[in-house]
Structures are given as C-alpha cells and as structure tokens.
Design a protein around this motif. Structure first.
Motif, PDB file in Angstrom:
ATOM      1  N   LEU A  86       0.820  -1.203   0.000  1.00 46.06           N
ATOM      2  CA  LEU A  86       0.000   0.000   0.000  1.00 46.06           C
ATOM      3  C   LEU A  86       0.854   1.254   0.000  1.00 46.06           C
ATOM      4  CD1 LEU A  86      -2.529  -0.903   2.857  1.00 46.06           C
ATOM      5  CD2 LEU A  86      -2.941  -1.077   0.399  1.00 46.06           C
ATOM      6  N   PHE A 100       2.472  -1.836  10.905  1.00 47.87           N
ATOM      7  CA  PHE A 100       1.927  -2.262   9.616  1.00 47.87           C
ATOM      8  C   PHE A 100       2.442  -3.656   9.255  1.00 47.87           C
ATOM      9  CE2 PHE A 100       1.667   2.476   8.682  1.00 47.87           C
ATOM     10  CZ  PHE A 100       0.291   2.522   8.762  1.00 47.87           C
ATOM     11  N   SER A 139       4.581   3.035  11.144  1.00 48.74           N
ATOM     12  CA  SER A 139       5.625   2.626  10.212  1.00 48.74           C
ATOM     13  C   SER A 139       6.939   2.354  10.933  1.00 48.74           C
ATOM     14  CB  SER A 139       5.822   3.707   9.144  1.00 48.74           C
ATOM     15  OG  SER A 139       6.838   3.345   8.235  1.00 48.74           O
ATOM     16  N   VAL A 165       3.901  -1.120   3.705  1.00 53.99           N
ATOM     17  CA  VAL A 165       3.373   0.233   3.509  1.00 53.99           C
ATOM     18  C   VAL A 165       4.482   1.218   3.168  1.00 53.99           C
ATOM     19  CG1 VAL A 165       2.281   2.211   4.653  1.00 53.99           C
ATOM     20  CG2 VAL A 165       1.345  -0.086   4.964  1.00 53.99           C
ATOM     21  N   VAL A 168      -5.117  -1.909   8.290  1.00 51.06           N
ATOM     22  CA  VAL A 168      -4.560  -0.564   8.410  1.00 51.06           C
ATOM     23  C   VAL A 168      -5.142   0.134   9.634  1.00 51.06           C
ATOM     24  CG1 VAL A 168      -4.439   1.721   7.359  1.00 51.06           C
ATOM     25  CG2 VAL A 168      -4.123  -0.319   5.935  1.00 51.06           C
TER      26      VAL A 168
END
Length: 343
Positions: free
Chosen positions: A57, A79, A74, A86, A263
């Motif tokens: 993503l 994630f 992150s 991500v 998410v």
C-alpha cells in the motif's frame, strides 16, 4: 505543558534548530511521489497473502505533528505486524491527496477533514474515514500578533487583515468561530494567504495585522520574533475539535475490507502509543529530523483512538455555519463499519 530550555544559549540553539527543522519539513511536504518518508515508491499492484486482499500500500503522510500515528505505525513495525508493506508517500494535505486517491496512486491518506468533506459534498468522489488522527488542545491553533502590536485584545482585531495558510480551510474555520465567540464580527476580517513558515516574518514586517498559526510555528514565532498569542482558536465551542484523519475511497474500502481493517488496527495501536508524549517526540525526531530539544518545546494536541460520529458532525455543522459546504453530507455513511464498532 510546554517545557522550556534553560539559559540563553539553549534558547538560541533551539531557535536555530526549529528554523532548520521547519525548512526540512516544508521541503518534505512539498515533494510528492519520491518515497522520502520511508519505504519504496514502487507499487507492484498490491498482491495478497491469502488473508488480506492486498499487502502493498501507499499511504499519504505529512512530516508534521498531526500525522504522528501513521509514522509511529511505520517506525515501530505495526503495519508489518498486520502483514502490510506500507510506503508513506509525501503529500501537502488532503486537498492534494484526493486526486491521488481517485487515480489509485494512493490507497489511503492522512489529511484534514475539511477538504475531504468538501469533496464529498461536491460529488468529487465517495470517501470513507478509516481512523481519526488529531484533535486540538489548548493553544495549538492561535491568532498571533507581532511584539508591541497595538492589538491588545481580540476585539481589536475587528476589520483587520489576518493571514491563514489556506482560505476556507480548518485554519480559518476555527478562527472565524473563535472571533465571533470573542465578540468580533468575522465578516469584517480581510483574509489573506501565506504559508505558515512565512507568517512570523510577515507579522514582523507589518504586512499583516495578525496570523492564524499552529504548532510548531507558534513556538517558532514566539522565540524568533517575540510574536504573542491574542486568541486561542481551539477553545470554547472549538475546544477538542477534530482536525484530521485517514481517508480512503469507498471503492477501495469495499474491494479490500480486510486490508483496510488491518490498516485501521495498526493506526489505532499507534494512536494509543501516541498518548505518551515521549513516543511522539521520539518519532518526530526521526521522521521530521527534529532535534530532541526542539521536539520537547512544542505543544501537542491529542490523538484519538477511535472515530466518533458526534465529533465529526461538529466539523460539518461548523462548516455549514460558515458556508464551507455546498450541501450537507452524511458523516455516518463516511465512517467504515469496523471503525463505528471499535472501542
């Protein structure tokens, strides 16, 4: 509470550091599609792992305090814990990220609620809110005047020229409400646009009478030019006001419900972590390249861990009051189902 550095040497050092950081943040926010915020900018189509519809993503993000949760998710691997790869793509805000959502260049984005609600009302697209991000606290958004200004109280702002970063945005929306509450007719104000980093200098030069400023620019203006706050725009009717969240398109949410839910879980986990100021400071030092001393100076709002229809409806109602929505929108329909039941 704001922690102050001791001594003139620390003050000068922090001031220089703030200026350097703001320049860096501005450059990062202005760049798009180059993967500067981490991860690869290549998108192979997302793929899937048998549990999620897609695992790769791109999420729009900004190197500012408001979007700390997505950076924390992150940096701390939240994630990845959800099976997601991500990439955080630099955006300058929701208004510039919306076309990228619609084209599929981004799958989700951080951004202020106001432009998303405006786009929904205009029929630009059909959008869903996945998670909340940031909410105001005392003295996060303020109207400032220069040192020794003849403006001594909010009522002195009547008929004056006030700068906002963007007209018809969350910035002047909060300001208009606060002005009217303070007995100032907001319709008498002449609104002009300047980027946040320029407002301190514009005040000092006398180009504007006042400016709507948010952190960390409040702290910078105070330290570099002696500017002072004349009105807190996030108090009274706008206290604890919802500022921003994470958005996707209804189409993406419908086609990828498990991915969107993954998410949301990662972002919620990060928002819970962001309750600890030290966690936010450590993250900001990394993703915005801020000196630790500077990170300790700025005022920080709050990071809600769930979406709340009542909070979001406040934004819609205030936008309608100040003619910022071409027509009404159904906030409840814009919140993904899992977020409605989340605790």
């Amino acid at each position: 509470m704001l922690r102050r550095a001791s001594g003139s040497v620390r003050s000068r050092r922090a001031g220089r550091a703030v200026a350097a950081i703001l320049g860096t943040a501005g450059i990062l926010a202005a760049v798009s599609g180059c993967g500067l915020l981490g991860g690869s900018s290549n998108d192979s189509g997302g793929g899937g792992n048998g549990q999620l519809e897609r695992t790769t993503l791109k999420i729009g993000a900004m190197p500012i305090l408001d979007s700390a949760p997505v950076h924390i998710a992150s940096l701390k691997g939240y994630f990845k814990d959800e099976g997601l790869d991500v990439t955080l793509e630099p955006v300058t805000g929701a208004a510039t990220a919306i076309p990228k959502l619609l084209s599929g260049d981004l799958q989700l984005t951080y951004g202020a609620y106001v432009p998303v609600l405006q786009a929904q009302a205009k029929g630009t697209g059909d959008f869903k809110f996945v998670a909340d991000s940031y909410q105001t606290a005392d003295n996060i958004f303020v109207i400032m005047v220069k040192a020794n200004s003849p403006i001594k109280s909010p009522k002195d702002l009547t008929g004056k020229t006030i700068a906002t970063n963007t007209k018809n945005s969350i910035t002047d929306l909060l300001a208009k409400s606060a002005l009217d509450t303070a007995g100032v007719d907001s319709k008498t104000i002449k609104w002009v646009e300047f980027p946040f980093p320029d407002m301190g200098a514009k005040l000092q030069a006398g180009d504007i009478d006042a400016a709507v400023v948010l952190e960390p620019y409040v702290t910078l203006a105070q330290r570099s030019t002696g500017a002072t706050s004349i009105l807190d725009t996030s108090s009274g009717p706008t206290a604890n006001f919802p500022i921003s969240g994470y958005t996707t398109t209804a189409k993406f949410a419908q086609e990828n419900p498990k991915t969107v839910e993954a998410v949301r879980r990662a972002l919620t986990r990060a928002s819970e972590e962001a309750r600890n100021r030290t966690t936010v400071e450590d993250a900001v030092v990394k993703y915005a390249k801020i000196d630790k001393e500077v990170a300790a100076l700025v005022r920080i709002g709050t990071y809600p861990t769930s979406l709340d229809r009542t909070r979001l409806q406040r934004t819609v109602d205030l936008m309608k009051k100040y003619d910022m929505l071409p027509k009404d929108v159904n906030v409840d329909s814009m919140i993904i189902d899992s977020a409605k039941t989340a605790k």
